[in-house]
Write an enzyme that holds these catalytic residues in place. Structure first.
Site, PDB file in Angstrom:
ATOM      1  N   CYS A 148       0.795  -1.238   0.000  1.00 12.74           N
ATOM      2  CA  CYS A 148       0.000   0.000   0.000  1.00 12.74           C
ATOM      3  C   CYS A 148       0.826   1.285   0.000  1.00 12.74           C
ATOM      4  O   CYS A 148       0.277   2.366  -0.200  1.00 12.74           O
ATOM      5  CB  CYS A 148      -0.943   0.010   1.206  1.00 12.74           C
ATOM      6  N   HIS A 207      -9.081   3.448  -2.289  1.00 12.25           N
ATOM      7  CA  HIS A 207      -7.673   3.125  -2.053  1.00 12.25           C
ATOM      8  C   HIS A 207      -7.158   2.219  -3.171  1.00 12.25           C
ATOM      9  O   HIS A 207      -7.041   1.013  -2.994  1.00 12.25           O
ATOM     10  CB  HIS A 207      -7.546   2.449  -0.684  1.00 12.25           C
ATOM     11  N   CYS A 267      -0.417   2.272   6.607  1.00 18.03           N
ATOM     12  CA  CYS A 267      -0.017   0.929   7.001  1.00 18.03           C
ATOM     13  C   CYS A 267       0.258   0.143   5.721  1.00 18.03           C
ATOM     14  O   CYS A 267      -0.181   0.529   4.633  1.00 18.03           O
ATOM     15  CB  CYS A 267      -1.085   0.251   7.843  1.00 18.03           C
ATOM     16  N   GLY A 327       0.636  -3.886   4.003  1.00 10.93           N
ATOM     17  CA  GLY A 327       0.414  -5.316   4.127  1.00 10.93           C
ATOM     18  C   GLY A 327       1.690  -6.069   4.463  1.00 10.93           C
ATOM     19  O   GLY A 327       2.775  -5.687   4.033  1.00 10.93           O
TER      20      GLY A 327
END
Length: 416
Positions: A116, A372, A402, A404
């Site tokens: 991300c 997103h 954050c 993954g």
């Protein structure tokens, strides 16, 4: 004044004043942003870009960047593109997209994947290459077509070796499941999550109605097929189509949990599956002045941090203090925090633990409200952040997310 004396004066200036004062100073070697754009973000499988491949979105935003910045394409040395789902990392088609957009063969292209944060990592990689003297002008970008590439095929099967390691095998636990576990372990209630999500929708709706996204969005005209009639037509996409008007905490409280019957996470308090692209043009301040490029902001510093895979949502909590330590800044020095809303649960927990002022977080809403697109988000945040800082007269911004498999990333930016 001699060059040596001028440099000495510059160094002396840098040694005085607060950390905020120091990062607000303008120096020839600053890595600056002269243009930051994004496409609209559209609903995966349903929205305006559902039939548009990632490489076409990328070519479109590249064209927009060239048009808006008026940069000579031959001045661009390198382009880095963050993407998560593209087979082979997207390396071949992203190079081709740059050529289609009008860049000469001399403009190199790379692709990268840090989940991300891929879009942010692409921008940071270009900034570091400029700072190191490897290149003079570069573009950091991000793109994702979740409509066409999201699904089980995007994840490689784990070997027996990886499966045999208790922490390693946690890297493949689905995001929703581990976010549910984090919310439970860290005591983030559904009411708190729904309140945060409702605020995101409401802020995004108000911002969209006021035209606050218009300056950062480059409209694209694409082919689109009506799913009901099969009619094919040209569609100009200029607005985020995932924003839901009139959303309230009460309405969200009625949605069933998605990952556990007794859980707290559902479709309304998690980020939307979306399509989109973003791009950021960077160079040194001295280069921008030489080329006559208007400076809209500068890159200051970035950090990355690792956390337990099952607690990947706490990534910003680990990354933001690290970038503060690098710069000497405090949360009070920051005017706006753009923190990716992967899930309301992790945003609520991180904000509370860091003691952040809710009014400074995502003032135009976030990924819960408008989406997103995985590889795009980190680059998208730069355009959203700098545009809002300019509008409100703010100077210092932080973007974070954050990541993954258990990571977090953060970066500091200054608007000019």
């Amino acid at each position: 004044m001699s060059g040596a004396a001028a440099r000495l004066g510059q160094i002396t200036t840098q040694l005085v004043g607060s950390p905020k004062d120091r990062i607000l100073q303008k120096n020839p070697d600053d890595v600056v942003i002269t243009c930051a754009l994004r496409t609209a973000l559209t609903k995966g499988g349903k929205g305006g870009f559902k039939d548009t491949p990632a490489q076409d979105l990328l070519a479109g935003i590249f064209r927009g960047l060239l048009e808006r910045s008026a940069i000579d394409p031959s001045a661009v040395d390198d382009i880095a593109v963050g993407s998560v789902l593209a087979p082979g990392g997207g390396a071949t088609e992203f190079r081709a997209a740059a050529l289609v957009a009008g860049f000469p063969v001399t403009a190199a292209v790379s692709s990268l994947n840090r989940q991300c944060s891929s879009g942010l990592q692409a921008v940071v990689n270009i900034a570091h290459a400029i700072s190191a003297g490897m290149i003079d002008v570069g573009i950091g970008a991000g793109v994702e077509s979740m409509s066409t590439q999201y699904g089980p095929g995007a994840v490689t099967e784990f070997s027996d070796l990886l499966e045999s390691h208790p922490e390693a095998k946690n890297c493949k636990v689905p995001m929703g499941v581990l976010s549910e576990k984090m919310a439970s372990d860290r005591g983030v209630t559904r009411a708190a999550q729904d309140a945060f999500a409702a605020a995101s929708y409401q802020k995004a709706e108000a911002a969209q109605k006021a035209g606050l996204f218009d300056a950062e969005i480059y409209p694209l005209t694409v082919d689109w097929e009506d799913p009901k009639t099969g009619e094919k037509k040209k569609l100009t996409v200029a607005k985020d189509d995932g924003v839901r008007p009139g959303m309230t905490q009460e309405a969200l409280s009625k949605i069933r949990p998605a990952f556990s019957k007794t859980g707290s996470i559902h479709a309304g308090n998690a980020s939307q599956i979306s399509d989109g692209a973003a791009a950021v043009l960077l160079m040194k301040r001295s280069t921008a002045e030489k080329l006559g490029q208007p400076i809209v902001g500068k890159f200051v510093a970035a950090s990355v941090a690792g956390v337990e895979p099952l607690l990947m949502g706490i990534g910003p909590w680990a990354a933001i203090p690290k970038v503060f330590a690098k710069t000497g800044l405090t949360k009070e020095d920051v005017d706006i925090f753009e923190i990716n809303e992967a899930f309301a649960s992790q945003c609520v927990w991180c904000a509370n633990e860091l003691g952040l002022d809710p009014k400074k977080i995502n003032p135009k809403g976030g990924a819960i409200a408008f989406g997103h697109p995985l590889g795009c988000t980190g680059a998208r945040q730069v355009s959203t952040l700098l545009t809002e800082l300019k509008r409100t007269g703010g100077r210092v911004g932080v973007s974070s997310m954050c990541i993954g498999t258990g990571m977090g990333m953060a970066a500091v930016w200054v608007a000019e």
